[in-house]
Design a protein around this motif. Structure first.
Motif, PDB file in Angstrom:
ATOM      1  N   SER A   1      -3.450   2.005  11.131  1.00  0.00           N
ATOM      2  CA  SER A   1      -2.552   2.536  12.154  1.00  0.00           C
ATOM      3  C   SER A   1      -1.372   3.224  11.484  1.00  0.00           C
ATOM      4  CB  SER A   1      -2.048   1.420  13.056  1.00  0.00           C
ATOM      5  OG  SER A   1      -1.003   0.728  12.417  1.00  0.00           O
ATOM      6  N   ARG A   2      -0.780   4.175  12.217  1.00  0.00           N
ATOM      7  CA  ARG A   2       0.326   4.969  11.684  1.00  0.00           C
ATOM      8  C   ARG A   2       1.455   4.073  11.164  1.00  0.00           C
ATOM      9  NH1 ARG A   2       2.819  10.229  12.873  1.00  0.00           N
ATOM     10  NH2 ARG A   2       0.906  10.994  13.799  1.00  0.00           N
ATOM     11  N   GLU A   3       1.733   3.026  11.936  1.00  0.00           N
ATOM     12  CA  GLU A   3       2.808   2.099  11.577  1.00  0.00           C
ATOM     13  C   GLU A   3       2.505   1.396  10.254  1.00  0.00           C
ATOM     14  OE1 GLU A   3       6.513   0.692  12.273  1.00  0.00           O
ATOM     15  OE2 GLU A   3       5.394   2.211  13.376  1.00  0.00           O
ATOM     16  N   GLU A   4       1.279   0.892  10.147  1.00  0.00           N
ATOM     17  CA  GLU A   4       0.871   0.182   8.924  1.00  0.00           C
ATOM     18  C   GLU A   4       0.926   1.102   7.711  1.00  0.00           C
ATOM     19  OE1 GLU A   4      -2.565  -3.059   9.705  1.00  0.00           O
ATOM     20  OE2 GLU A   4      -2.883  -1.127  10.681  1.00  0.00           O
ATOM     21  N   VAL A   5       0.431   2.351   7.913  1.00  0.00           N
ATOM     22  CA  VAL A   5       0.451   3.321   6.820  1.00  0.00           C
ATOM     23  C   VAL A   5       1.881   3.503   6.331  1.00  0.00           C
ATOM     24  CG1 VAL A   5       0.089   5.731   6.191  1.00  0.00           C
ATOM     25  CG2 VAL A   5      -1.622   4.553   7.564  1.00  0.00           C
ATOM     26  N   LYS A   6       2.776   3.678   7.298  1.00  0.00           N
ATOM     27  CA  LYS A   6       4.170   3.944   6.962  1.00  0.00           C
ATOM     28  C   LYS A   6       4.767   2.784   6.154  1.00  0.00           C
ATOM     29  CE  LYS A   6       8.335   5.675   9.231  1.00  0.00           C
ATOM     30  NZ  LYS A   6       9.218   4.495   9.341  1.00  0.00           N
ATOM     31  N   ASN A   7       4.494   1.579   6.623  1.00  0.00           N
ATOM     32  CA  ASN A   7       5.042   0.413   5.925  1.00  0.00           C
ATOM     33  C   ASN A   7       4.512   0.302   4.504  1.00  0.00           C
ATOM     34  OD1 ASN A   7       6.491  -0.283   8.157  1.00  0.00           O
ATOM     35  ND2 ASN A   7       4.949  -1.719   8.939  1.00  0.00           N
ATOM     36  N   ARG A   8       3.197   0.491   4.387  1.00  0.00           N
ATOM     37  CA  ARG A   8       2.573   0.350   3.065  1.00  0.00           C
ATOM     38  C   ARG A   8       3.080   1.438   2.104  1.00  0.00           C
ATOM     39  NH1 ARG A   8       0.775  -2.457  -0.874  1.00  0.00           N
ATOM     40  NH2 ARG A   8      -1.055  -1.734  -1.979  1.00  0.00           N
ATOM     41  N   VAL A   9       3.186   2.667   2.595  1.00  0.00           N
ATOM     42  CA  VAL A   9       3.663   3.749   1.729  1.00  0.00           C
ATOM     43  C   VAL A   9       5.086   3.454   1.285  1.00  0.00           C
ATOM     44  CG1 VAL A   9       4.225   6.201   1.571  1.00  0.00           C
ATOM     45  CG2 VAL A   9       2.137   5.492   2.721  1.00  0.00           C
ATOM     46  N   GLU A  10       5.888   2.968   2.211  1.00  0.00           N
ATOM     47  CA  GLU A  10       7.284   2.693   1.845  1.00  0.00           C
ATOM     48  C   GLU A  10       7.384   1.565   0.826  1.00  0.00           C
ATOM     49  OE1 GLU A  10       9.527   2.489   5.506  1.00  0.00           O
ATOM     50  OE2 GLU A  10       9.496   4.688   5.498  1.00  0.00           O
ATOM     51  N   GLU A  11       6.534   0.567   1.024  1.00  0.00           N
ATOM     52  CA  GLU A  11       6.481  -0.545   0.075  1.00  0.00           C
ATOM     53  C   GLU A  11       6.150  -0.024  -1.329  1.00  0.00           C
ATOM     54  OE1 GLU A  11       3.305  -4.193  -0.469  1.00  0.00           O
ATOM     55  OE2 GLU A  11       3.552  -3.308   1.511  1.00  0.00           O
ATOM     56  N   LEU A  12       5.147   0.865  -1.383  1.00  0.00           N
ATOM     57  CA  LEU A  12       4.740   1.402  -2.681  1.00  0.00           C
ATOM     58  C   LEU A  12       5.798   2.315  -3.273  1.00  0.00           C
ATOM     59  CD1 LEU A  12       1.029   1.950  -1.789  1.00  0.00           C
ATOM     60  CD2 LEU A  12       1.805   0.715  -3.807  1.00  0.00           C
ATOM     61  N   LEU A  13       6.435   3.106  -2.414  1.00  0.00           N
ATOM     62  CA  LEU A  13       7.476   4.009  -2.908  1.00  0.00           C
ATOM     63  C   LEU A  13       8.611   3.235  -3.551  1.00  0.00           C
ATOM     64  CD1 LEU A  13       7.655   6.706  -0.112  1.00  0.00           C
ATOM     65  CD2 LEU A  13       7.190   7.119  -2.524  1.00  0.00           C
ATOM     66  N   SER A  14       8.943   2.095  -2.955  1.00  0.00           N
ATOM     67  CA  SER A  14      10.034   1.344  -3.574  1.00  0.00           C
ATOM     68  C   SER A  14       9.532   0.609  -4.812  1.00  0.00           C
ATOM     69  CB  SER A  14      10.697   0.401  -2.575  1.00  0.00           C
ATOM     70  OG  SER A  14       9.770  -0.539  -2.118  1.00  0.00           O
ATOM     71  N   LEU A  15       8.247   0.231  -4.813  1.00  0.00           N
ATOM     72  CA  LEU A  15       7.680  -0.402  -6.012  1.00  0.00           C
ATOM     73  C   LEU A  15       7.770   0.545  -7.211  1.00  0.00           C
ATOM     74  CD1 LEU A  15       5.889  -2.848  -7.175  1.00  0.00           C
ATOM     75  CD2 LEU A  15       3.974  -1.310  -6.794  1.00  0.00           C
ATOM     76  N   VAL A  16       7.399   1.795  -7.006  1.00  0.00           N
ATOM     77  CA  VAL A  16       7.405   2.743  -8.127  1.00  0.00           C
ATOM     78  C   VAL A  16       8.710   3.530  -8.209  1.00  0.00           C
ATOM     79  CG1 VAL A  16       4.902   2.963  -8.095  1.00  0.00           C
ATOM     80  CG2 VAL A  16       6.272   4.601  -6.831  1.00  0.00           C
ATOM     81  N   GLU A  17       9.678   3.099  -7.422  1.00  0.00           N
ATOM     82  CA  GLU A  17      11.021   3.687  -7.463  1.00  0.00           C
ATOM     83  C   GLU A  17      11.010   5.195  -7.234  1.00  0.00           C
ATOM     84  OE1 GLU A  17      12.501   2.296 -11.230  1.00  0.00           O
ATOM     85  OE2 GLU A  17      11.696   0.321 -10.737  1.00  0.00           O
ATOM     86  N   LEU A  18      10.365   5.587  -6.161  1.00  0.00           N
ATOM     87  CA  LEU A  18      10.320   7.015  -5.844  1.00  0.00           C
ATOM     88  C   LEU A  18      10.885   7.301  -4.458  1.00  0.00           C
ATOM     89  CD1 LEU A  18       6.915   8.261  -7.291  1.00  0.00           C
ATOM     90  CD2 LEU A  18       9.190   8.880  -8.043  1.00  0.00           C
ATOM     91  N   LYS A  19      11.611   6.354  -3.919  1.00  0.00           N
ATOM     92  CA  LYS A  19      12.221   6.543  -2.593  1.00  0.00           C
ATOM     93  C   LYS A  19      13.061   7.811  -2.598  1.00  0.00           C
ATOM     94  CE  LYS A  19      11.857   3.132   0.587  1.00  0.00           C
ATOM     95  NZ  LYS A  19      12.010   1.690   0.616  1.00  0.00           N
ATOM     96  N   GLY A  20      12.935   8.588  -1.523  1.00  0.00           N
ATOM     97  CA  GLY A  20      13.729   9.812  -1.419  1.00  0.00           C
ATOM     98  C   GLY A  20      12.970  11.047  -1.870  1.00  0.00           C
ATOM     99  N   LEU A  21      11.823  10.839  -2.526  1.00  0.00           N
ATOM    100  CA  LEU A  21      11.042  11.994  -2.988  1.00  0.00           C
ATOM    101  C   LEU A  21       9.800  12.223  -2.122  1.00  0.00           C
ATOM    102  CD1 LEU A  21      11.140  11.577  -6.888  1.00  0.00           C
ATOM    103  CD2 LEU A  21      12.696  12.816  -5.398  1.00  0.00           C
ATOM    104  N   GLU A  22       9.747  11.559  -0.953  1.00  0.00           N
ATOM    105  CA  GLU A  22       8.553  11.624  -0.107  1.00  0.00           C
ATOM    106  C   GLU A  22       8.113  13.039   0.194  1.00  0.00           C
ATOM    107  OE1 GLU A  22      11.218   9.854   0.451  1.00  0.00           O
ATOM    108  OE2 GLU A  22      10.804   7.915   1.398  1.00  0.00           O
ATOM    109  N   LYS A  23       9.083  13.916   0.393  1.00  0.00           N
ATOM    110  CA  LYS A  23       8.768  15.268   0.879  1.00  0.00           C
ATOM    111  C   LYS A  23       8.423  16.224  -0.249  1.00  0.00           C
ATOM    112  CE  LYS A  23       8.916  14.837   5.104  1.00  0.00           C
ATOM    113  NZ  LYS A  23       9.827  13.872   5.707  1.00  0.00           N
ATOM    114  N   ARG A  24       8.586  15.786  -1.499  1.00  0.00           N
ATOM    115  CA  ARG A  24       8.306  16.685  -2.614  1.00  0.00           C
ATOM    116  C   ARG A  24       6.806  16.912  -2.777  1.00  0.00           C
ATOM    117  NH1 ARG A  24      11.997  16.177  -7.111  1.00  0.00           N
ATOM    118  NH2 ARG A  24      14.107  16.157  -6.259  1.00  0.00           N
TER     119      ARG A  24
END
Ligand code: ATP
Ligand code: MG
Lengths: 367, 290
Positions: free
Chosen positions: A105-128
Motif C-alpha cells: 500500500s502507498r502508506e506502507e511504501v512511504k514508511n519503508r522508504v523513509e525508514e531506509l532513507l534515514s538508515l542510509v542518511e539520505l533524507k532530503g535527497l528524495e527528489k534527486r
C-alpha cells in the motif's frame, strides 16, 4: 550454512567461468569473494542471484535448492557494480520500486522508504535523480534499494570500484557497519585484498573459475594454502633461486614467495642483530618508497630483488647503502603446494622469537 | 571556456580556414539541392492563384490518394513499431543462433531497391506466386475476396516493407547503450517482464522510438517505387506521390501546376515531421548526455 554452492560448473562457450565451485556462508555473515580480474567472481554472484544459470551443481539458500527459481523468487538484493540505479526515477522512486511491484500500500511504501532513507542518511535527497548524486550517495541509494524488499541475502558486485580512492575507506567501514546492523547475509565481490581483509568476516579466494581457499581474513593472510594465494595475498615477491639465500635449500621447489615482513635489513653496527650477523646476506638499497607509516625498501641481494618494510623510528638509510639482509622465512612453492620454510640458521624457534631481533628491550626499534 | 576555444588554434583537421570553406560549401549544397527545389514546389503550386490551388488539391483523385497515403503510412507505422520493438529487444536482450543473420535480414529494405520489392510482391502474391494459394485458401475459408496485388493490401504491404528497418535501427543502439543492469535490477526486485519493459526499457528508448517512428512515417508517405509497382488504378490504389506523378505525366500546363500543388501537401507534411524530428533529436541528445 545459509547460502551454499555445491560443485558448480559454468561455461561461456569454451571459457570455463566456474569449475567445481563449492562454498558455504553462514547466516548473518559478510563474506568477500576475492580474486583477480576474470577469475569468475561476478559469474558466481550472478548465478546465486539467478541472473545466470549454472550448467551443473546445486545452489541452496536457507537449505532450499533455488536453481530452478526465477531471480525474483529467490529473495535476493543485488547491488550492481555501477549501481544500475533507474536513471529516469528519482531517489524515492528508486527505493520504492521493489515495494510497489509487490503491491504494497502507498502508506506502507512511504514508511519503508523513509525508514531506509534515514538508515542510509539520505533524507532530503528524495527528489534527486541518480545523475545528480555523488558516487557515495549513489552507492547508498543502491544499497537502500536492494534492501527495500527485505531480501534474505545481499549480493554486492565491486561495491567500491566506482568510488574515489579518498572516500573509499570511509565507505567500506560504513557499509560493513550497516550490513552488520541490518544483520543480512551478504557476499561482496572485490579484487582488492585490502578491501576484503578490512570489510569481510570471511574470504573466498578465487582464481580461474576455481575456489582456491576459504577462511577468515587472518587465516587467508597468515596461512595461504595454495601457490596462487601465497602469490596473491600480501605483497609477495617471487624469488626463483632462493637456495642461494643462507639458511634455505631450494631443492625440489619451483620458487619462493617472500613477503616484506619476512625480511629484515640492518646496518653492520646494529647491536640487536649481532647474533645473526654471520647468517646475513649483503644487500644494496635500490629504492626507498615512503609509505606514510613505514618505508618500503627495495634491496638487491646478489641479483635477487627483495623488499622489506622499515619503521620511520629507525636510523636513516639511503639508496646505494650496503645493508645486512636476513630472510626469516618464506613460502616455498612446489606445483600448487606451498610450505612455510624457516631460515635453518636461526634455529627452529626463530619465527617465534622474531620480536627479539626486531625490537629492543624498550619495545621500540632501536637499530 | 568558449573564449579560450575561440582564440585557440584548432588542432588536426580543425582549422579556421577549413571550417569556413566547409560551412560555405555545405550551405550552398543544402540550399541548391534541398531548399531551392522545395521552395520551387511551393511557389509553382500557387502560380495559377489560390483558387486553382484549392481546386487542384481537392479533386476526388487527390482526396483518395491522400486518404490512402495516410492509411498506408498509419498501418506501416503501427506494424513496424510493434515489430521494431520486438526485433530491437530480441537482438539486444537475447543471444541465439543466427542472431547476426537476423540482424542483417532486417536491413534488406535499406539495400534493395523499392521497385524490386514491389515486383517481388507481385511475383509472390500474383496468380502464379508461391503465396497465392495461401491467399486463395484464406479467401475461400473466410469467404472474403481479398486481393493483394494491384489493390490496397499490396500498397500497404509495400509501404511496410520499405519502412521496416527504421524503428529497430533507431532503438537497437540505444538499447545496447542502456545495458541490461537496470532491467536485471528491476527483475530481481520482483518486477515481471512487462513491468520491466514499461518502467525501465521504454523510458530508455522513448525518444529513439519516437525518432524512428517519425522517420518511418516520413518514408512511408514519400514512398514511390514499391507502391508504384503494386498499384494501377488512379483514384483507388494511388498514393500521393503516385498521384503527383500521374498529374505531372499527363502533361497539360494545368495538370503540371496541379502536380506541384499536390506536391506541396507532401512538402508540408515533411516540414511538420522535420520539426517533430528536430524536437525529438534535441531530447535524445539531452538524455543521451546524462
Ligand atoms: N556473458 C558472458 N559471455 C561470455 N563470457 C563471459 C560472460 N560473462 C563472463 N564471461 C567470461 O567468464 C570469465 C569470468 O568472468 P567474470 O565476469 O565472472 O569475472 P570477474 O572475476 O567478475 O572479473 P572482474 O574482476 O574483471 O569483474 C571471464 O573469462 C569472462 O570473459
Ligand atoms: Mg566482475
Amino acid at each position: 550454512m545459509f547460502v551454499e554452492l555445491q560443485d558448480i560448473n559454468k561455461s561461456f562457450g569454451n571459457v570455463k567461468a566456474s569449475q567445481g565451485v563449492s562454498f558455504g556462508i553462514e547466516k548473518g555473515k559478510l563474506s568477500a569473494l576475492l580474486g583477480p580480474s576474470g577469475s569468475g567472481k561476478t559469474t558466481v554472484l550472478r548465478m546465486i542471484a539467478g541472473l545466470e544459470t549454472a550448467d551443473e551443481g546445486e545452489i541452496r539458500i536457507d537449505g532450499k535448492r533455488v536453481n530452478e527459481l526465477e531471480p525474483r523468487e529467490r529473495g535476493i538484493g543485488f547491488v550492481f557494480q555501477n549501481y544500475a540505479l533507474f536513471r529516469y526515477m528519482n531517489v524515492y522512486e528508486n527505493i520504492a520500486f521493489g515495494l510497489k511491484v509487490q503491491k504494497m500500500s502507498r502508506e506502507e511504501v512511504k514508511n519503508r522508504v523513509e525508514e531506509l532513507l534515514s538508515l542510509v542518511e539520505l533524507k532530503g535527497l528524495e527528489k534527486r535523480f541518480p545523475n545528480e548524486l555523488s558516487g557515495g550517495q549513489r552507492q547508498r541509494v543502491a544499497f537502500a534499494r536492494a534492501l527495500a524488499p527485505e531480501p534474505s541475502v545481499l549480493l554486492l558486485d565491486e561495491p567500491f570500484a566506482a568510488i574515489d580512492a579518498k572516500v573509499r575507506g570511509e565507505l567500506r567501514r560504513w557499509l560493513r557497519d550497516m550490513i552488520h546492523r541490518v544483520g543480512i547475509t551478504s557476499i561482496f565481490v572485490t579484487h582488492d585484498q585490502d578491501e576484503a581483509v578490512e570489510v569481510a568476516d570471511g574470504i573466498i579466494v578465487m582464481d580461474k573459475g576455481r575456489i582456491e581457499q576459504t577462511g577468515t581474513p587472518g587465516e587467508i593472510y597468515r596461512t595461504p594454502k595454495t601457490a596462487f594465494v601465497a602469490g596473491f595475498i600480501g605483497e609477495p615477491v617471487i624469488i626463483k633461486d632462493f637456495g642461494r639465500l643462507k639458511g634455505f635449500s631450494a631443492e625440489g621447489y619451483d620458487h619462493a614467495v617472500i613477503r616484506p615482513e619476512f625480511v629484515e635489513a640492518f646496518k653492520s653496527d646494529n647491536a640487536h642483530f649481532k647474533k645473526i650477523l654471520p647468517f646475513a646476506e649483503k644487500g644494496v638499497i635500490k629504492d626507498i618508497v615512503f609509505r606514510g607509516n613505514t618505508y618500503a625498501v627495495k634491496l638487491d641481494v646478489g641479483g635477487m630483488e627483495l623488499v622489506c618494510h622499515r619503521s620511520l623510528e629507525r636510523r636513516p638509510i639511503e639508496i646505494g647503502e650496503q645493508m645486512n639482509v636476513i630472510v626469516y622465512r618464506l613460502f616455498a612453492v612446489k606445483g600448487n603446494d606451498i610450505e612455510l620454510m624457516k631460515n635453518g640458521n636461526l634455529g627452529d624457534d626463530s619465527s617465534d622469537q622474531l620480536e627479539k631481533y626486531l625490537y629492543g628491550d624498550s619495545g621500540y626499534f632501536v637499530g | 571556456m568558449t573564449d579560450r576555444k575561440d582564440n585557440a588554434k584548432l588542432k588536426g583537421i580543425r582549422h579556421r580556414s577549413i571550417e569556413r570553406v566547409l560551412i560555405i560549401i555545405s550551405t550552398i549544397f543544402a540550399a541548391v539541392m534541398l531548399v531551392l527545389p522545395l521552395g520551387y514546389v511551393i511557389v509553382q503550386s500557387f502560380s495559377k492563384g489560390a483558387a486553382f490551388y484549392l481546386s487542384a488539391i481537392t479533386t476526388e483523385n487527390v482526396i483518395s490518394a491522400l486518404q490512402l497515403s495516410l492509411f498506408a503510412a498509419g498501418i506501416a507505422l503501427l506494424v513496424n513499431t510493434f515489430f521494431g520493438i520486438m526485433a530491437g529487444i530480441l537482438l539486444t536482450r537475447y543471444s541465439f543462433r543466427g542472431k547476426q543473420v537476423l540482424g542483417a535480414l532486417i536491413d534488406i529494405p535499406f539495400s534493395v531497391s523499392p521497385v524490386i520489392a514491389g515486383l517481388s510482391y507481385i511475383m509472390l502474391f500474383g496468380r502464379t506466386g508461391w503465396l497465392s494459394p495461401v491467399v486463395d485458401d484464406l479467401n475461400s475459408l473466410t469467404g472474403l475476396g481479398v486481393k493483394i496485388v494491384f489493390a490496397l493490401p499490396g500498397v500497404v504491404l509495400a509501404t511496410i516493407f520499405v519502412t521496416f528497418p527504421f524503428i529497430s535501427r533507431e532503438i537497437i543502439p540505444v538499447l545496447n547503450a542502456a545495458g541490461t543492469d537496470e532491467e536485471e535490477a528491476a527483475g530481481l526486485m520482483g518486477a515481471g517482464a512487462f513491468t520491466v519493459f514499461r518502467r525501465i526499457t521504454l523510458p530508455h528508448m522513448k525518444w529513439a522510438l519516437l525518432y524512428g517512428m517519425i522517420l518511418c512515417t516520413a518514408r512511408a508517405l514519400g514512398e514511390f517505387g514499391a507502391v508504384n509497382a503494386l498499384s494501377r488504378t488512379r483514384g483507388e490504389t494511388f498514393t500521393l506521390p503516385l498521384e503527383v506523378d500521374a498529374l505531372y505525366l499527363s502533361g497539360s500546363a494545368d495538370s503540371i501546376v496541379a502536380a506541384f500543388a499536390v506536391s506541396s501537401i507532401l512538402v508540408l507534411m515533411a516540414m511538420l515531421l522535420l520539426v517533430l524530428k528536430t524536437f525529438t533529436e534535441y531530447h535524445m541528445n539531452k538524455t543521451g548526455r546524462s
